[in-house]
Design an enzyme around this catalytic site. Structure first.
Site, PDB file in Angstrom:
ATOM      1  N   GLU A  47       0.827  -1.216   0.000  1.00  0.00           N
ATOM      2  CA  GLU A  47       0.000   0.000   0.000  1.00  0.00           C
ATOM      3  C   GLU A  47       0.860   1.265   0.000  1.00  0.00           C
ATOM      4  O   GLU A  47       0.456   2.293  -0.544  1.00  0.00           O
ATOM      5  CB  GLU A  47      -0.952   0.008   1.193  1.00  0.00           C
ATOM      6  CG  GLU A  47      -2.069  -1.032   1.108  1.00  0.00           C
ATOM      7  CD  GLU A  47      -1.655  -2.399   1.630  1.00  0.00           C
ATOM      8  OE1 GLU A  47      -0.457  -2.609   1.925  1.00  0.00           O
ATOM      9  OE2 GLU A  47      -2.553  -3.273   1.742  1.00  0.00           O
ATOM     10  N   PHE A 109     -11.365  -7.419  14.064  1.00  0.00           N
ATOM     11  CA  PHE A 109     -10.288  -7.841  13.163  1.00  0.00           C
ATOM     12  C   PHE A 109      -9.979  -6.709  12.163  1.00  0.00           C
ATOM     13  O   PHE A 109     -10.863  -6.164  11.520  1.00  0.00           O
ATOM     14  CB  PHE A 109     -10.719  -9.112  12.411  1.00  0.00           C
ATOM     15  CG  PHE A 109      -9.678  -9.581  11.429  1.00  0.00           C
ATOM     16  CD1 PHE A 109      -8.424 -10.001  11.871  1.00  0.00           C
ATOM     17  CD2 PHE A 109      -9.949  -9.587  10.071  1.00  0.00           C
ATOM     18  CE1 PHE A 109      -7.462 -10.416  10.963  1.00  0.00           C
ATOM     19  CE2 PHE A 109      -8.992 -10.005   9.160  1.00  0.00           C
ATOM     20  CZ  PHE A 109      -7.732 -10.409   9.610  1.00  0.00           C
ATOM     21  N   GLN A 110      -8.721  -6.369  12.078  1.00  0.00           N
ATOM     22  CA  GLN A 110      -8.227  -5.318  11.172  1.00  0.00           C
ATOM     23  C   GLN A 110      -8.886  -3.965  11.421  1.00  0.00           C
ATOM     24  O   GLN A 110      -9.088  -3.165  10.512  1.00  0.00           O
ATOM     25  CB  GLN A 110      -8.355  -5.735   9.704  1.00  0.00           C
ATOM     26  CG  GLN A 110      -7.456  -6.927   9.393  1.00  0.00           C
ATOM     27  CD  GLN A 110      -7.272  -7.216   7.933  1.00  0.00           C
ATOM     28  OE1 GLN A 110      -8.164  -6.998   7.133  1.00  0.00           O
ATOM     29  NE2 GLN A 110      -6.095  -7.725   7.587  1.00  0.00           N
ATOM     30  N   LYS A 159     -17.569  -0.773   6.192  1.00  0.00           N
ATOM     31  CA  LYS A 159     -18.000  -1.781   5.215  1.00  0.00           C
ATOM     32  C   LYS A 159     -19.525  -1.781   5.051  1.00  0.00           C
ATOM     33  O   LYS A 159     -20.045  -1.934   3.937  1.00  0.00           O
ATOM     34  CB  LYS A 159     -17.509  -3.164   5.650  1.00  0.00           C
ATOM     35  CG  LYS A 159     -17.729  -4.209   4.583  1.00  0.00           C
ATOM     36  CD  LYS A 159     -16.963  -5.487   4.870  1.00  0.00           C
ATOM     37  CE  LYS A 159     -17.112  -6.470   3.713  1.00  0.00           C
ATOM     38  NZ  LYS A 159     -16.391  -7.715   3.981  1.00  0.00           N
TER      39      LYS A 159
END
Ligand SMILES: Cc1ncc(C[n+]2csc(CCOP(=O)(O)OP(=O)(O)O)c2C)c(N)n1
Length: 550
Positions: A47, A109-110, A159
């Site tokens: 990235e 998570f993340q 999301k």
């Protein structure tokens, strides 16, 4: 329409044709929608590479760059790119996925608070949890990134917002904030100071490039014949054939540039910011000069140096207002011309080994005017700045404010994607190259004919130079003599190359590099003893430059 489709629609609205990124969990809805568009997505291999490639694209094309990543490690990997764009004022929009909004704050998570992390290194950051805000936020992001003093903007989108259905929204284009008109009294004072000055100098910075005012600057110089110097970011704004242009000023600037600045009685600062690498000891910088400061950003005017005339505005409008003909500067111009001659670069380096400044000068003489040079960070970068002569500022792309090692290769990729017809040459060092070496896979995938010139001194040369000069030759962790075999490594990515070690091999090797059909790696062994001169020691005034013999 989903939130992800809204993202695509905003990219299209802003005529974004190419973006750089890396997929992962939370950003997958956008990647899925990308399949159905004609937007070109360049998959980088890290990235950080994607962010810097977007910067290279933006700088070469003069537009806004776009990069994209997933939450957590994807987003944190973008941060160096954001900081780089911030310090060099590059218009960049970074889009990241975030964990679903009910999970925010749960150590999901993340999950990482990328908005919080980004605050110190973006012009603005957004977190979007409500899909109905997405269209408006993206519109704001593009406007903020490119208006006024440009910079990076982060849009972090959860999301669930990307997956949610949103009503098709009419996106209202935002009017960019207009630059203020110059005040009449300031115009009068500035013109008067210029008319009265016996020894004026132009100190030109990257604002000229960002403000797309190179043409106006060149007209101004043609008319006034005022001597000039530039920063690293403004190299190429003034044609090298201009008789009173003295090159780069500052820590590794040309001696003539630094001496002339110290002697001037008027400093016309054009889109520059008195950066510490430029001024040396600030209190002794141009000590006898009055200052006219032209900049789009009010925060820069008077930040470090009292100004006689502040001129905030669009440089394209300001410069014509200040254009005076028939200035009587003969005596000063002659002094400047003598300084220029006295401190002209010398290339008569003895011996058979390769002297990087000479090689770079030979390369510069050989490339065409359209060639884009990107650099990494270190001694090779300063040598490139001193000895390459880019025909245009958008043809010299280097990490100036942040000094990001690993910049050169992804920046070259972005530049080549932006201007596929123009040759791109990367000048890198053995330390820097390894920092984003994975992007050779991007070169291979995209079949990009980027020419790589690797100046290998088997050292972290710039740091070693400081250890030699300021730390009693105590060389701590700057030895890279166990470097990989670079030519073999390049071959693993289908990139041919060769190594040269002697001066006599240079002309033919440059020819091979530039005329090869695809990417090519020219690996150049240089001595670890060659240092960058001149050098203003830290904390010293600019006229106290050290001149070593390497
Ligand atoms: C990411 C990053 N880490 C550390 C530094 C500090 N630094 C500046 S120049 C330099 C050495 C660069 O070595 P190399 O790329 O081999 O170039 P050279 O100076 O030898 O030409 C280092 C470590 C930096 N600028 N960027």
């Amino acid at each position: 329409m989903t939130g992800a489709e809204q993202v695509i629609s905003a990219l299209k609205q802003h005529k974004i044709t190419t973006i750089f990124g890396y997929p992962g969990g939370t950003i997958m809805p956008v990647y899925d929608r990308l399949l159905d568009t004609d937007i070109e997505h360049i998959l980088c291999r890290h990235e950080q590479g994607a962010a810097i490639a977007a910067i290279g694209y933006a700088r070469a094309a003069g537009t806004t760059g776009v990069c994209m990543a997933t939450s957590g490690p994807g987003a944190t990997n973008l941060i160096t790119g954001l900081a780089d764009a911030m310090l060099d004022s590059i218009p960049l929009v970074a889009i990241t996925g975030q964990v679903a909004s009910p999970l925010i704050g749960t150590d999901a998570f993340q999950e990482v608070d990328v908005l919080g992390l980004s605050l110190g290194c973006t012009k603005h950051s957004f977190l979007v949890t409500d899909p109905s805000e997405l269209a408006d936020v993206l519109e704001q992001a593009f406007t903020i990134a490119s208006s006024g003093r440009p910079g990076p903007v982060l849009v972090d989108i959860t999301k669930d917002a990307l997956l949610a259905e949103v009503p098709q929204q009419e996106i209202m284009s935002m009017e960019p904030v207009k630059a203020p008109e110059p005040e009449h009294k300031h115009l009068v004072s500035a013109r008067q100071l210029i008319a009265e000055s016996q020894r004026p100098m132009l100190y030109i910075g990257g604002g000229v490039v960002l403000g797309q005012a190179t043409g106006e600057l060149r007209d101004f110089i043609d008319a006034t014949q005022i001597p000039s110097v530039t920063t690293l970011k403004a190299l190429g704004t003034v044609p090298y054939c201009s008789p009173y242009y003295l090159g780069m000023l500052g820590m590794h600037g040309n001696q003539a540039a630094n001496h002339a600045i110290q002697q001037c009685d008027l400093l016309v600062v054009i889109g520059a910011r008195f950066d510490d690498r430029v001024t040396g000891k600030l209190a002794e910088f141009a000590p006898n000069a009055k200052v006219i400061h032209l900049d789009i950003d009010a925060a820069e005017i008077g930040k470090f140096r009292e100004v006689s005339v502040p001129m905030r505005g669009d440089l394209r409008q300001l410069l014509p207002h200040l254009t005076l003909n028939n200035l009587q500067l003969n005596e000063w111009q002659q002094q400047v011309a003598e300084l220029k001659q006295q401190y002209a670069w010398r290339y008569d380096h003895p011996g058979e080994r390769i002297y990087a400044p000479l090689l770079l000068r030979q390369l510069s003489d050989r490339v065409c005017d359209k060639t884009i040079i990107t650099t990494d960070v270190g001694q090779h970068q300063m040598w490139a700045a001193q000895h390459m002569q880019p025909a245009h500022p958008q043809n010299f792309i280097s990490s100036s404010g942040l000094g990001t090692m690993g910049y050169g290769l992804p920046a070259a990729i972005g530049a080549k994607e932006a201007r596929p017809e123009d040759p791109v040459v990367l000048i890198t060092g053995d330390g820097s190259f390894m920092m984003n070496v994975q992007e050779m896979a991007t070169l291979k995938r995209r079949k990009l004919p980027v020419k790589i010139l690797l100046l290998d001194n088997q050292r972290l040369g710039m740091v070693k130079q400081w250890q030699e000069l300021f730390f009693e030759e105590r060389y701590s962790e700057t030895d890279l003599s166990d470097n990989p075999d670079f030519v073999t490594m390049a071959r693993a990515f289908d990139i041919p190359g060769r190594t040269i070690t002697t001066k006599s091999e240079v002309p033919a090797a440059i020819e091979d590099l530039l005329t090869s059909s695809g990417s090519y790696l020219l690996h150049v062994r240089i001595s670890e003893q060659d240092n960058v001169w001149p050098l203003v020691p830290p904390g010293a005034a600019n006229h106290k430059m050290l001149e070593g013999n390497s």
